[in-house]
Design an enzyme around this catalytic site. Structure first.
Site, PDB file in Angstrom:
ATOM      1  N   GLU B 262      -0.950   1.925   2.279  1.00 13.99           N
ATOM      2  CA  GLU B 262      -1.333   1.381   0.972  1.00 13.99           C
ATOM      3  C   GLU B 262      -2.824   1.610   0.704  1.00 13.99           C
ATOM      4  O   GLU B 262      -3.229   1.759  -0.451  1.00 13.99           O
ATOM      5  CB  GLU B 262      -0.973  -0.103   0.869  1.00 13.99           C
ATOM      6  CG  GLU B 262       0.512  -0.418   1.066  1.00 13.99           C
ATOM      7  CD  GLU B 262       1.457   0.398   0.193  1.00 13.99           C
ATOM      8  OE1 GLU B 262       1.025   0.883  -0.873  1.00 13.99           O
ATOM      9  OE2 GLU B 262       2.626   0.583   0.590  1.00 13.99           O
ATOM     10  N   HIS B 265      -3.063   4.886  -1.078  1.00 15.26           N
ATOM     11  CA  HIS B 265      -2.766   4.731  -2.508  1.00 15.26           C
ATOM     12  C   HIS B 265      -3.941   4.053  -3.219  1.00 15.26           C
ATOM     13  O   HIS B 265      -4.368   4.481  -4.288  1.00 15.26           O
ATOM     14  CB  HIS B 265      -1.520   3.847  -2.692  1.00 15.26           C
ATOM     15  CG  HIS B 265      -0.216   4.535  -2.407  1.00 15.26           C
ATOM     16  ND1 HIS B 265       0.148   5.706  -3.019  1.00 15.26           N
ATOM     17  CD2 HIS B 265       0.814   4.191  -1.595  1.00 15.26           C
ATOM     18  CE1 HIS B 265       1.366   6.062  -2.596  1.00 15.26           C
ATOM     19  NE2 HIS B 265       1.788   5.168  -1.720  1.00 15.26           N
ATOM     20  N   GLU B 291       1.550   9.930  -3.203  1.00 14.32           N
ATOM     21  CA  GLU B 291       2.112   9.800  -1.866  1.00 14.32           C
ATOM     22  C   GLU B 291       1.366  10.693  -0.865  1.00 14.32           C
ATOM     23  O   GLU B 291       1.263  10.353   0.313  1.00 14.32           O
ATOM     24  CB  GLU B 291       3.606  10.143  -1.896  1.00 14.32           C
ATOM     25  CG  GLU B 291       4.388   9.693  -0.691  1.00 14.32           C
ATOM     26  CD  GLU B 291       4.576   8.176  -0.576  1.00 14.32           C
ATOM     27  OE1 GLU B 291       4.234   7.454  -1.533  1.00 14.32           O
ATOM     28  OE2 GLU B 291       5.044   7.729   0.477  1.00 14.32           O
TER      29      GLU B 291
END
Lengths: 497, 497
Positions: B262, B265, B291
């Protein structure tokens, strides 16, 4: 007619949704948001405000309202009649103010806020003066949008306490002032031992206690949360999503009283009628009525003998180091100790009113150009001396203590005292209707209390202006006498317990 | 022309604001919201979606875009040219789909989600079938809005991976499949001791470690937070307000890898160029490129030898009960252990791709009516056996394991593997440009790595479609070879360390 009504409802439901979303973003800003996110958040909130304003003031809203005029019968008691009445009022106020001015007011407030933070930290009013001048100038322009008025302050007040005039407030506040000044003079000499309210109150224990008091007072499971913030408030995204906040000072147990206060606000939002929750009539009636709910739980419940007969053992157990040797009577005397002080938000029940009256009078003087902004600190300090007998040592603890003027909230302060006055009227009606209520509180039972408030106050939502709401709930419009009698009986003769 | 461009920007900035606000509300829903608030939240999100859709598809947007057509030169490299190109694409896609169908898709997804939760809990595909049928039927109607197409799946895929076709994906995935199946067969026999990855991992320590890895990888202070949730994701309200989430299982340290994922991201969102952040070109290029960033940090950094040379002592110190007697080599072997398993989200680097390929092929078969929905479990189980050699014991751990189909996300899965493939291409270019990067990682230094990603990937934002973004970053469009070579070199010959 039915189609038109449905169209109006759909349009206004969107406005309501956007306003609720804004409130959630503000809650996030004050509890969760990483600090660096502030600029983007201000921008996003401005976008939502513009969207909601555009939807409301669109010609289409006016057209729908015109078509629905037949519904607005003067004795129209139905939700639909109330809806059209409230919506027309919102619409007619909104269309008077150009979007550009609204945006400018929001921008100026956003710019003033950090200046106020700095000025207060430096205790330097001069640094705050230019942004205050700008805020006041923009409020004057705002007032001008409403044409010629006898009392410009009425326009500002109406945004917070609809259909309530400065003259009405003045009458009430003068009556209160005439009683409070001598009462404070009498009480200021009384010695009360309250040193045990200062000391060591570990934050994790305060948090546990604050949550337990919300659970005790009662809210449906999984429909609320309580988080720390700097300046406590209650908010939420809907009746099933209530966000309470409080602030923890490790040296006092103030968070408990602030939690009870915010619980009162939260319960009002929580018990608003579900079937109209998405409409403009589905919100709270006014800030004053809102404050009546928070003050009721904070003071009439939260500083009462029956409540503490039930709750004091939990507090003693939570903070044995502070309260092991303190009996209930001494504890009650301490939490109800009256002592004139500098800061409104920390004031006791008796002196609190004078803080609010001072601000109301000052705001009115400012708006009516009877006070020069540059001279505010001197005027403030002189009045604090007259009203409360305290000497203000610096602007940080004087004219700069509250954030309201920095964010453009002129006309907001009176609602604090109006709400407090109304809380006693509501309480007396409640006790008359449900005489066993004090016995129930002493047993830690709050169901009937919540129920009574739901049926008599919360269910009315925003269908009527605040005074009509109060009249329907208690049989009377605002009246200072019960409030003054309450203070005299609680504080005049001797200490509470 | 300048005025028109400004008008277009203002209009689209509002759309962007609303979309960001929606994302924050979703974050709140998944981390903070009291459970009872779900229905109101769904309603508010629908209102925002409608508002943003109406603003985008308004005739005025079309008029502005028509006037700005001269800016759209094919070699237009400027931000303005990119803006008009991207905005036209968004607009033209949006106007094809009636608002009513969009609303219906959102409603059906919202209704299907709790049915999926129940069906999975009961491991009963039959209960899920009717809502899945409805979702698929609505997707077919959605595809029809785009006229006659050779490959309906292309329309769905385009919403997640713009300007990428099913045929292109098929080519890449076939190449991968041909290598992975034998590699998995070879690796499945290898014994690796990894029992110490199961045990006692107290949540408070996991949380401390997760935050410390975000601080180590690096983000500007006061611009992010990390909260627990059920299904981890990264979100945020802007470049200065990044919300990472993870989930803590007290028996494993998986939260650390999910946090690194995460973080990847979040860093992409954090490093998007500030000057275009409010425009449609200011977001991420595609889910695949997104991704590539998460997989890069999770795998190419987070499962690498240099990183663990630096970080393993902290982990050993955090969980001495688990790792006191485990040396770095054994630890690395364990976290890189390849073992075919049932659940995609828990799969290792090698088998992960097969999970995604299976879903891509199945979705395409469904959309092209080559598979009966009622027979999905049998088809799923047979393919899991073929591709991974595992026997699916029940639907909960089979066809019902992912939430995507319940919430209508058909065409989303391929981006997981496309991103993984691209992550290796990006990594190789990065190592070629900054050969010292692995040495820096071994020193716990990540500044140059972040910098390189910012300049070569994040700065491109959404100005170009994903393949053009990749080409500008690495000199090549998508290519499975580096990815396959990486897997072979890391796993084929022996274990990592």
């Amino acid at each position: 007619m039915e189609d038109t009504l449905r169209e109006l409802k759909e349009r206004l439901a969107r406005v309501t949704d956007i306003d609720r979303i804004s409130r959630l973003l503000s809650w996030d800003q004050q509890t969760m948001m990483p600090r660096a996110g502030a600029a983007t958040r201000a921008h996003q909130l401005a976008t939502l405000r513009r969207l909601s304003h555009e939807l409301l003031t669109d010609d289409e809203t006016g057209r729908l309202l015109d078509e629905l005029r037949p519904l607005e019968t003067p004795d129209g008691n139905s939700d639909d009649a109330a809806l059209v009445r409230v919506a027309r009022r919102d619409y007619e106020k909104a269309v008077r103010v150009p979007g550009e001015l609204r945006a400018e007011m929001a921008r100026a407030a956003a710019q003033a806020q950090p200046v106020w933070v700095e000025a207060r930290a430096a205790s330097d009013f001069r640094r705050f003066l230019p942004v205050l001048e700008r805020n006041i100038e923009l409020r004057r322009r705002y007032v001008e949008c409403f044409g010629t008025v006898d009392e410009p302050y009425d326009i500002l007040l109406d945004d917070f306490e609809p259909e309530t005039t400065s003259a009405q407030v003045e009458t009430i506040f003068d009556e209160i002032k005439a009683e409070l000044v001598p009462l404070i003079g009498e009480l200021r000499e009384r010695e009360v031992e309250d040193s045990f309210l200062q000391g060591n109150f570990p934050v994790d224990r305060q948090e546990r206690l604050a949550k337990s008091v919300v659970e005790l007072f009662g809210m449906r499971q999984h429909s609320w949360r309580l988080d720390p913030t700097e300046h406590p408030f209650a908010s939420g995204a809907g009746v099933d999503d209530i966000r309470l906040t409080t602030s923890y000072d490790p040296q006092t147990m103030n968070s408990l009283f602030s939690t009870m206060h915010e619980y009162g606000h939260g319960l009002y939002n929580h018990q608003l009628p579900r079937e109209i929750t998405g409409l403009p009539i589905g919100g709270p009636s006014s800030l004053g009525i809102h404050e009546s709910q928070s003050r009721l739980w904070e003071n009439l419940v939260g500083r009462s003998v029956p409540f503490w007969r039930f709750f004091y053992p939990s507090v003693q157990e939570t903070y044995p180091e502070q309260f092991a040797g303190v009996d209930l009577e001494r504890f009650l005397a301490a939490i109800n100790h009256v002592r004139p002080s500098l800061i409104r938000t920390k004031a006791d029940e008796v002196t609190y009113g004078m803080h609010v009256i001072l601000r109301f009078e000052l705001e009115r003087d400012i708006v009516n150009c009877r006070v020069e902004l540059a001279e505010l600190p001197e005027v403030w300090n002189a009045r604090m001396h007259d009203y409360l007998g305290v000497d203000v040592p610096d602007d940080a603890r004087g004219v700069l203590q509250d954030t309201h003027w920095a964010v453009g909230l002129i006309g907001y302060f009176p609602t604090y005292l109006l709400g407090t006055v109304m809380s006693v009227q509501i309480w007396e009606k409640l006790v008359a209707d449900v005489p066993e209520i004090e016995g129930e509180i002493e047993q830690g039972q709050f169901t009937e209390l919540r129920q009574w408030l739901r049926v008599h106050v919360h269910a009315l939502a925003r269908k009527y202006p605040p005074q009509e709401t109060l009249r329907r709930a208690t049989g009377s419009t605002i009246d200072a006498k019960p409030y003054l009698a309450y203070l005299r009986s609680k504080y005049g003769a001797g200490v509470a317990a």
